[in-house]
Scaffold this motif. Structure first.
Motif, mmCIF file in Angstrom:
data_model
loop_
_atom_site.group_PDB
_atom_site.id
_atom_site.type_symbol
_atom_site.label_atom_id
_atom_site.label_comp_id
_atom_site.label_asym_id
_atom_site.label_seq_id
_atom_site.Cartn_x
_atom_site.Cartn_y
_atom_site.Cartn_z
ATOM 1 N N VAL A 74 33.249 -33.344 -42.199
ATOM 2 C CA VAL A 74 32.861 -32.446 -41.101
ATOM 3 C C VAL A 74 34.094 -31.753 -40.530
ATOM 4 C CG1 VAL A 74 31.882 -32.374 -38.798
ATOM 5 C CG2 VAL A 74 30.791 -33.743 -40.535
ATOM 6 N N ALA A 75 35.196 -32.515 -40.387
ATOM 7 C CA ALA A 75 36.412 -31.937 -39.807
ATOM 8 C C ALA A 75 36.968 -30.835 -40.703
ATOM 9 C CB ALA A 75 37.457 -33.024 -39.585
ATOM 10 N N ILE A 76 36.994 -31.079 -42.023
ATOM 11 C CA ILE A 76 37.511 -30.059 -42.937
ATOM 12 C C ILE A 76 36.647 -28.809 -42.874
ATOM 13 C CG2 ILE A 76 37.873 -29.500 -45.359
ATOM 14 C CD1 ILE A 76 38.681 -32.356 -45.821
ATOM 15 N N SER A 77 35.337 -29.036 -42.802
ATOM 16 C CA SER A 77 34.426 -27.900 -42.724
ATOM 17 C C SER A 77 34.726 -27.064 -41.471
ATOM 18 C CB SER A 77 32.997 -28.436 -42.734
ATOM 19 O OG SER A 77 32.133 -27.558 -42.121
ATOM 20 N N LEU A 78 34.924 -27.729 -40.342
ATOM 21 C CA LEU A 78 35.247 -27.006 -39.099
ATOM 22 C C LEU A 78 36.582 -26.276 -39.218
ATOM 23 C CD1 LEU A 78 34.337 -29.427 -36.211
ATOM 24 C CD2 LEU A 78 33.316 -27.252 -36.771
ATOM 25 N N LEU A 79 37.533 -26.937 -39.855
ATOM 26 C CA LEU A 79 38.863 -26.360 -40.025
ATOM 27 C C LEU A 79 38.766 -25.056 -40.814
ATOM 28 C CD1 LEU A 79 41.324 -27.783 -38.921
ATOM 29 C CD2 LEU A 79 41.810 -28.651 -41.191
ATOM 30 N N LEU A 80 38.026 -25.085 -41.915
ATOM 31 C CA LEU A 80 37.909 -23.888 -42.757
ATOM 32 C C LEU A 80 37.172 -22.779 -42.022
ATOM 33 C CD1 LEU A 80 37.094 -25.466 -46.232
ATOM 34 C CD2 LEU A 80 39.202 -24.393 -45.498
ATOM 35 N N GLU A 81 36.066 -23.142 -41.355
ATOM 36 C CA GLU A 81 35.284 -22.117 -40.663
ATOM 37 C C GLU A 81 36.103 -21.438 -39.578
ATOM 38 O OE1 GLU A 81 31.854 -24.184 -39.279
ATOM 39 O OE2 GLU A 81 31.162 -24.484 -41.327
ATOM 40 N N ASN A 82 36.785 -22.237 -38.776
ATOM 41 C CA ASN A 82 37.503 -21.637 -37.653
ATOM 42 C C ASN A 82 38.764 -20.916 -38.090
ATOM 43 O OD1 ASN A 82 36.056 -22.268 -35.010
ATOM 44 N ND2 ASN A 82 35.939 -24.179 -36.147
#
Lengths: 309, 299
Positions: B107-115
């Motif tokens: 989840v954290a990596i996903s947020l990192l990429l999106e933002n």
């Protein structure tokens, strides 16, 4: 009566005594009070998530949904039917517990990853349902909710939540939840009705999240479906992880730290016009990096003990 | 009848795209029992790499530049996939950390990429250059475009290649061995960590290509575009039976067709709800999916 019980009685008295000076804008900075209240609310939310994830070992990424149910149901009662605060909170608590129960029964038979997706779906469904409910303000949100939360009520709720969680961990049901976290299969072999206890943990956690939501709604006096998105759930997870999953005081402290940190970041960002335009993205980047750093380098959180497996 | 056939053809293109993304989910799940939530964002990165390269190229519509756009999207998403596995998952996987931690990292990596994407490109959707000029063909009263044809055919081609890799190469055999019994394969000398890297690389390459395909088909992209297709592809993988590669293909096509038919015959607002409904139904009625094996938890 020993000194511990006396201390327990002294806490509400203490909170009540400092409530008046701290709520007076001439004696205490209102901005600081705002942050202190939000710290308390978030500590309750972090505790709530910790109960499911840290103690029982079930992953929920839909806690904003429970929070939204608590916030909207209590606000609906105080706004439209002029309910006093306490009954409104009690109703919100019951309703979110019921939601936790309803979500729990079909989804908790699912294994970890599926459960995560199901809770995510639940959070989104709640948000979309509110977005389409005219009586709940739909996309304009609920305005003019009476400000009934105070330093006293928030921190009293936090103290009760802390006491409840600590007592739970010492009791038989609490031990059973820990056993489920450690080895679900073994717990089942010992004759534990795993589904029943998972549903119990979920309902209790939803209760706390509902209280947090109700306190939040009656402090900000304005709530909107956008306050309860997936990102809010992630924020709650971050609080629990940073504080230390499975620790009670730790999770509450994590909630406070994660409320306080972005405030410093905000002051920093607002000085720079380019950065302040993108401050929401930067905030999420900061959260995501923090989450990653903690899980990879210090999975036990700030206050957790290292597990000797 | 004609309308029905028309919708079937429209659904095929989306189905192929879902299938390509779903394969990545299912392969990673097979080798490390992890739902890689960041997979949808790898798909987004593929689309944006395609956008940047397409804007750099002078002659956008020549076959060479189309090839370059796809190749670079594939290359960078492969790189990203390997990076995610190395930096995010590997240390936890080595420590045999609880699966909860792996999920949080995802989840954290996903947020990192999106933002990061939002910071770099802004939230407003960007239109993708038309590198393949669209043409329409008529068969009777049924219309289909060259883009649909290209997407469907290349999806089938890629699945064929994937099948060859998984069934007939050494690495593919190692992958299947790890998915079958991870511990045992390690004891027998399968280099598990290389297999993990390879699996992420393969899945991410497919996701990158799918990203460019969606960018051409939609034809708008934004940094959050990975969320919904990612979730739907995951549902497609569950529908087909998570862990099973043919299952992911079948699940992708079934979901794509079902969505198009629902939006054609009922209402397009039900389109996004359908996937979640499918998920709940599958989990309740047939948790192992259409093609998955019923697994008894090992002691």
């Amino acid at each position: 009566m020993n000194w511990k019980k006396l201390l327990l009685l002294a806490i509400p008295l203490f909170l009540w005594l400092i409530n008046y000076p701290i709520s007076n804008p001439r004696l205490f900075n209102p901005y600081a009070l705002q942050i202190i209240i939000l710290m308390g609310v978030n500590a309750i939310l972090a505790l709530s998530w910790d109960l499911v994830a840290g103690v029982t070992g079930q992953f929920s990424i839909g806690h904003a949904g429970f929070m939204a149910i608590g916030a909207y149901s209590s606000a609906f009662l105080t706004l439209n039917y002029h309910f006093p605060f306490l009954p409104a909170i009690l109703f919100a608590t019951l309703l979110s517990a019921a939601a936790g129960f309803v979500v729990g029964i079909p989804t908790l038979r699912l294994r970890g990853d599926y459960l995560a997706i199901a809770t995510l779906g639940f959070g989104e469904i709640v948000r979309v349902a509110i977005l389409n409910a005219k009586s709940l303000g739909a996309a304009t949100g609920l305005k003019g909710i009476p400000i009934l939360s105070s330093f006293f009520s928030v921190y009293l709720a936090l103290a009760i939540a802390l006491w409840l969680c600590l007592a739970l961990l010492k009791s038989q049901p609490g031990r059973i939840l820990l056993a489920i976290r450690e080895d679900e299969l073994a717990a089942q072999m010992m004759g534990i009705d795993v589904v029943k206890y998972k549903v119990f943990a979920f309902s209790l956690s939803a209760c706390l999240a509902g209280i947090g939501g109700a306190l939040y709604a009656h402090w900000t006096s304005f709530i909107h479906p956008d306050s309860f998105t997936f990102m809010k759930s992630i924020e709650i997870i971050l609080m629990g992880v940073v504080g230390g999953m499975g620790t009670i005081y730790g999770a509450a402290a994590g909630g406070m730290i994660i409320t306080l940190l972005p405030e410093g970041l905000r002051l920093l960002l607002e000085q720079n016009p380019v950065l302040s335009q993108n401050k929401e993205f930067i905030r999420m980047l900061f959260f995501a990096s923090l989450l990653l750093i903690f899980i990879l380098l210090r999975p036990q959180g700030i206050f957790g003990k290292k597990e000797g497996v | 009848m004609n309308l029905f056939l028309q919708q079937l053809i429209n659904g095929l293109a989306w189905g192929g795209i879902y299938a390509l993304i779903a394969i990545g989910y299912t392969m990673v799940y097979g080798v490390m029992q992890l739902i890689n939530f960041a997979h949808g964002d790898v798909f987004m990165v593929g689309a944006f790499v395609g956008l940047v390269i397409a804007q750099l190229l002078p002659d956008k519509t020549s076959p060479l530049s189309v090839f370059l756009v796809f190749l670079s999207a594939m290359f960078f998403s492969t790189l990203l996939g390997i990076l995610i596995e190395r930096l995010g998952y590997r240390s936890l996987w080595r420590k045999n950390a609880p699966r909860l931690s792996l999920l949080i990292v995802a989840v954290a990596i996903s947020l990192l990429l999106e933002n990061s994407g939002l910071l770099l490109f802004g939230a407003a959707p960007r239109s993708f250059p038309e590198i393949i000029p669209s043409k329409s063909y008529f068969v009777g009263s049924i219309i289909f475009t060259n883009l649909q044809l290209i997407i469907i055919l290349s999806c089938l081609l890629l699945m064929g290649i994937l099948h060859l890799i998984v069934m007939h190469t050494k690495m593919g055999r190692a992958m299947r061995a790890v998915a079958e019994d991870s511990e045992m394969s390690a004891l027998l000398g399968v280099p598990r960590e290389r297999v993990l890297s390879f699996t992420f690389a393969l899945g991410s390459a497919l996701a990158g290509i799918a990203g460019v395909m969606v960018a051409l088909y939609a034809p708008q992209i934004n940094p959050l575009m990975g969320l919904l297709p990612g979730l739907k592809a995951f549902i497609a993988a569950v529908l087909g039976g998570i862990g099973s590669i043919p299952g992911a293909m079948v699940g992708g096509f079934v979901l794509g067709e079902a969505e198009t038919l629902v939006s054609a015959y009922l209402s397009s607002s039900y389109r996004d709800l359908l996937a979640f409904l499918v998920l709940i139904l599958v989990l309740l009625l047939r948790p192992q999916g259409l093609l998955g094996k019923g697994v008894v938890e090992k002691l």
